[in-house]
Write an enzyme that holds these catalytic residues in place. Structure first.
Site, PDB file in Angstrom:
ATOM      1  N   CYS A 144       0.819  -1.228   0.000  1.00  0.00           N
ATOM      2  CA  CYS A 144       0.000   0.000   0.000  1.00  0.00           C
ATOM      3  C   CYS A 144       0.849   1.272   0.000  1.00  0.00           C
ATOM      4  O   CYS A 144       0.350   2.340  -0.363  1.00  0.00           O
ATOM      5  CB  CYS A 144      -0.948   0.001   1.187  1.00  0.00           C
ATOM      6  N   HIS A 196      -3.581   7.544   2.070  1.00  0.00           N
ATOM      7  CA  HIS A 196      -3.920   6.172   1.678  1.00  0.00           C
ATOM      8  C   HIS A 196      -5.334   5.872   2.170  1.00  0.00           C
ATOM      9  O   HIS A 196      -5.707   6.249   3.277  1.00  0.00           O
ATOM     10  CB  HIS A 196      -2.909   5.211   2.309  1.00  0.00           C
ATOM     11  N   ASN A 249      -9.914  -0.045  -0.399  1.00  0.00           N
ATOM     12  CA  ASN A 249      -8.448   0.048  -0.359  1.00  0.00           C
ATOM     13  C   ASN A 249      -7.878  -0.568  -1.645  1.00  0.00           C
ATOM     14  O   ASN A 249      -7.952  -1.781  -1.835  1.00  0.00           O
ATOM     15  CB  ASN A 249      -7.946  -0.696   0.882  1.00  0.00           C
TER      16      ASN A 249
HETATM   17  O1  UT7 Z   1      -3.650  -0.864   3.538  1.00  0.00           O
HETATM   18  C1  UT7 Z   1      -2.917  -1.537   4.501  1.00  0.00           C
HETATM   19  C2  UT7 Z   1      -3.187  -0.984   5.799  1.00  0.00           C
HETATM   20  N1  UT7 Z   1      -4.405  -1.577   6.316  1.00  0.00           N
HETATM   21  C3  UT7 Z   1      -5.040  -0.960   7.274  1.00  0.00           C
HETATM   22  O2  UT7 Z   1      -4.645   0.111   7.653  1.00  0.00           O
HETATM   23  C4  UT7 Z   1      -6.210  -1.671   7.904  1.00  0.00           C
HETATM   24  C5  UT7 Z   1      -6.170  -1.443   9.393  1.00  0.00           C
HETATM   25  N2  UT7 Z   1      -7.218  -2.120  10.127  1.00  0.00           N
HETATM   26  C6  UT7 Z   1      -8.512  -1.762  10.020  1.00  0.00           C
HETATM   27  O3  UT7 Z   1      -8.881  -0.939   9.217  1.00  0.00           O
HETATM   28  C7  UT7 Z   1      -9.506  -2.378  10.991  1.00  0.00           C
HETATM   29  O4  UT7 Z   1      -8.806  -3.070  12.005  1.00  0.00           O
HETATM   30  C8  UT7 Z   1     -10.504  -3.349  10.327  1.00  0.00           C
HETATM   31  C9  UT7 Z   1     -11.490  -2.582   9.470  1.00  0.00           C
HETATM   32  C10 UT7 Z   1      -9.759  -4.363   9.476  1.00  0.00           C
HETATM   33  C11 UT7 Z   1     -11.309  -4.094  11.389  1.00  0.00           C
HETATM   34  O5  UT7 Z   1     -11.967  -3.165  12.245  1.00  0.00           O
HETATM   35  P1  UT7 Z   1     -11.867  -3.340  13.823  1.00  0.00           P
HETATM   36  O6  UT7 Z   1     -12.705  -2.306  14.427  1.00  0.00           O
HETATM   37  O7  UT7 Z   1     -10.411  -3.344  14.180  1.00  0.00           O
HETATM   38  O8  UT7 Z   1     -12.545  -4.733  14.043  1.00  0.00           O
HETATM   39  P2  UT7 Z   1     -11.940  -6.066  14.680  1.00  0.00           P
HETATM   40  O9  UT7 Z   1     -10.981  -6.717  13.760  1.00  0.00           O
HETATM   41  O10 UT7 Z   1     -11.492  -5.820  16.088  1.00  0.00           O
HETATM   42  O11 UT7 Z   1     -13.240  -6.922  14.776  1.00  0.00           O
HETATM   43  C12 UT7 Z   1     -14.358  -6.526  15.601  1.00  0.00           C
HETATM   44  C13 UT7 Z   1     -15.456  -7.548  15.414  1.00  0.00           C
HETATM   45  C14 UT7 Z   1     -14.973  -8.980  15.575  1.00  0.00           C
HETATM   46  O12 UT7 Z   1     -16.019  -9.713  16.189  1.00  0.00           O
HETATM   47  P3  UT7 Z   1     -15.981 -10.038  17.768  1.00  0.00           P
HETATM   48  O13 UT7 Z   1     -14.714 -10.798  17.983  1.00  0.00           O
HETATM   49  O14 UT7 Z   1     -15.976  -8.693  18.450  1.00  0.00           O
HETATM   50  O15 UT7 Z   1     -17.211 -10.823  17.976  1.00  0.00           O
HETATM   51  C15 UT7 Z   1     -14.805  -9.454  14.181  1.00  0.00           C
HETATM   52  O16 UT7 Z   1     -14.958 -10.855  14.059  1.00  0.00           O
HETATM   53  O17 UT7 Z   1     -15.967  -7.450  14.085  1.00  0.00           O
HETATM   54  C16 UT7 Z   1     -15.928  -8.736  13.482  1.00  0.00           C
HETATM   55  N3  UT7 Z   1     -15.710  -8.554  12.044  1.00  0.00           N
HETATM   56  C17 UT7 Z   1     -16.731  -8.368  11.191  1.00  0.00           C
HETATM   57  N4  UT7 Z   1     -18.046  -8.314  11.382  1.00  0.00           N
HETATM   58  C18 UT7 Z   1     -18.805  -8.100  10.290  1.00  0.00           C
HETATM   59  C19 UT7 Z   1     -14.544  -8.510  11.363  1.00  0.00           C
HETATM   60  N5  UT7 Z   1     -14.779  -8.320  10.061  1.00  0.00           N
HETATM   61  C20 UT7 Z   1     -16.125  -8.223   9.935  1.00  0.00           C
HETATM   62  C21 UT7 Z   1     -16.970  -8.015   8.844  1.00  0.00           C
HETATM   63  N6  UT7 Z   1     -18.298  -7.962   9.056  1.00  0.00           N
HETATM   64  N7  UT7 Z   1     -16.505  -7.862   7.581  1.00  0.00           N
END
Ligand code: UT7
Length: 329
Positions: free
Chosen positions: A115, A252, A282
């Site tokens: 990225c 980004h 992204n």
């Molecule tokens: O370009 C390279 C750089 N990349 C980035 O900068 C990405 C950085 N990370 C992020 O943008 C975020 O961490 C994400 C968007 C990937 C995830 O958001 P988050 O608020 O950090 O969510 P999380 O991974 O902590 O997940 C929270 C909950 C989990 O469920 P539980 O364990 O709380 O029950 C996940 O299983 O959300 C769940 N979850 C989803 N639910 C519905 C994860 N993905 C999804 C989804 N739909 N697609």
């Protein structure tokens, strides 16, 4: 002081025709439009058609950039394509672009910083120009990133899209007239200790397969906020500028919350930030030039504006770039 500088004189873009909405993803994996919008800001992404390759996207964006720059193809003597999704393992996607544009002189090669790729490519091209090794460069970020996705993994498959963006850098003597224009600085960093938080589980030398994206989203998020903040400060300090001197932040497009926290850190109102994550998701190396192109095309970014780029991705690799767009009239 360098005797030459790189002016950014044109920017182009290309997005594949097919759009995939969040609601369609919710039929494939356990997710919802509401979750994706709230947690990321993404509403839709573009997906390359079957038989449409990264080089096809790159060629369309390059062509658009050359038209916008009003530059003939035969003036280009450097093509750098930032991509993690080359058409083939070799030869480079850049050489395909070179051939398609009918360019037979100079050099063309790919670079890979995921990225952060566009800012890495911009840095390389700027240095080639400053040292006099090249005169005019096409710097392209192009990805068919959705081909690396595991469509059963909701934590990654909702985040990415395909597309390409390109800029034309024009070498110029560093006269008083152009002294404040062009690439003012770039700052790059990488930290290989963090490779396991964002990677692809395959490759030609390891598994012999292409592999799929694996990410510890929360970990990457934490690094993104701190490292992007640092590299923004580095760019500003290096140039003796304060955030209020910046006309546009072109970040980004990985997560709307990350973009907003960078704007907040800089006390920059959101209407000074080019944000297109809603429609593009992204697009990895393509995300920054796609955003720049959108800002220029809709009339927000114009010649003479001071624009700050930032990006972070797998590696980890990250960077920033400060560019005064266009050239004096
Ligand atoms: O370009 C390279 C750089 N990349 C980035 O900068 C990405 C950085 N990370 C992020 O943008 C975020 O961490 C994400 C968007 C990937 C995830 O958001 P988050 O608020 O950090 O969510 P999380 O991974 O902590 O997940 C929270 C909950 C989990 O469920 P539980 O364990 O709380 O029950 C996940 O299983 O959300 C769940 N979850 C989803 N639910 C519905 C994860 N993905 C999804 C989804 N739909 N697609």
């Amino acid at each position: 002081m360098n005797s030459r500088r790189s002016l950014l004189v044109g920017c182009g873009a290309y997005l594949p025709e097919r759009i995939l909405e969040n609601s369609e993803l919710a039929k494939i994996v356990d997710t919802s439009d509401d979750w994706i919008i709230k947690r990321t800001g993404i509403r839709q992404r573009h997906i390359a058609a079957d038989g449409e390759f990264t080089s096809d996207l790159a060629i369309r964006a390059a062509h658009d950039a050359l038209v916008k720059a009003n530059m003939a193809r035969d003036q280009i003597d450097l093509i750098v394509v930032a991509t993690t999704t080359p058409d083939e393992t070799f030869p480079s996607t850049a050489t395909k672009v070179q051939a398609a544009l009918g360019i037979t002189k100079g050099v063309a090669f790919d670079i890979q910083a995921v990225c952060a790729g566009f800012i890495y490519a911009l840095t390389i091209a700027d240095n080639f120009i400053k040292t006099g090794q090249s005169n005019n460069a096409l710097v392209i970020g192009a990805e068919t990133f959705t081909r690396l996705l595991d469509w059963n993994d909701r934590s990654t498959c909702v985040l990415f899209g395909d597309g390409a963006g390109a800029v034309v850098l024009c070498g110029h003597e560093n006269t008083d007239e152009v002294a404040s224009y062009g690439v003012l600085s770039t700052h790059l960093h990488s930290d290989g200790r963090q490779r396991d938080i964002l990677y692809v589980d395959g490759g030609p030398s390891s598994t012999g397969t292409v592999g799929q994206v694996r990410m510890s989203g929360k970990e990457v998020y934490k690094h993104a906020v701190s490292k992007l903040g640092e590299v923004i400060d580095e760019a500003l300090e290096f140039n003796g500028l304060s955030p209020s001197d910046i006309d546009w932040l072109v970040p980004h497009q990985a997560n709307r919350r990350i973009i907003e926290s960078m704007a907040k850190k800089m006390s920059l109102p959101l209407d000074k930030v080019i944000c297109c994550i809603e429609r593009h998701a992204n697009t990895s190396a393509a995300s920054v030039p796609l955003a720049l192109s959108e800002g220029i095309n809709d009339g927000r970014v114009s010649s003479g504006d001071l624009v700050l780029f930032e990006a972070i991705g797998g590696g980890l690799a990250w960077g920033s770039g400060l560019v005064k767009i266009g050239q004096p009239v």
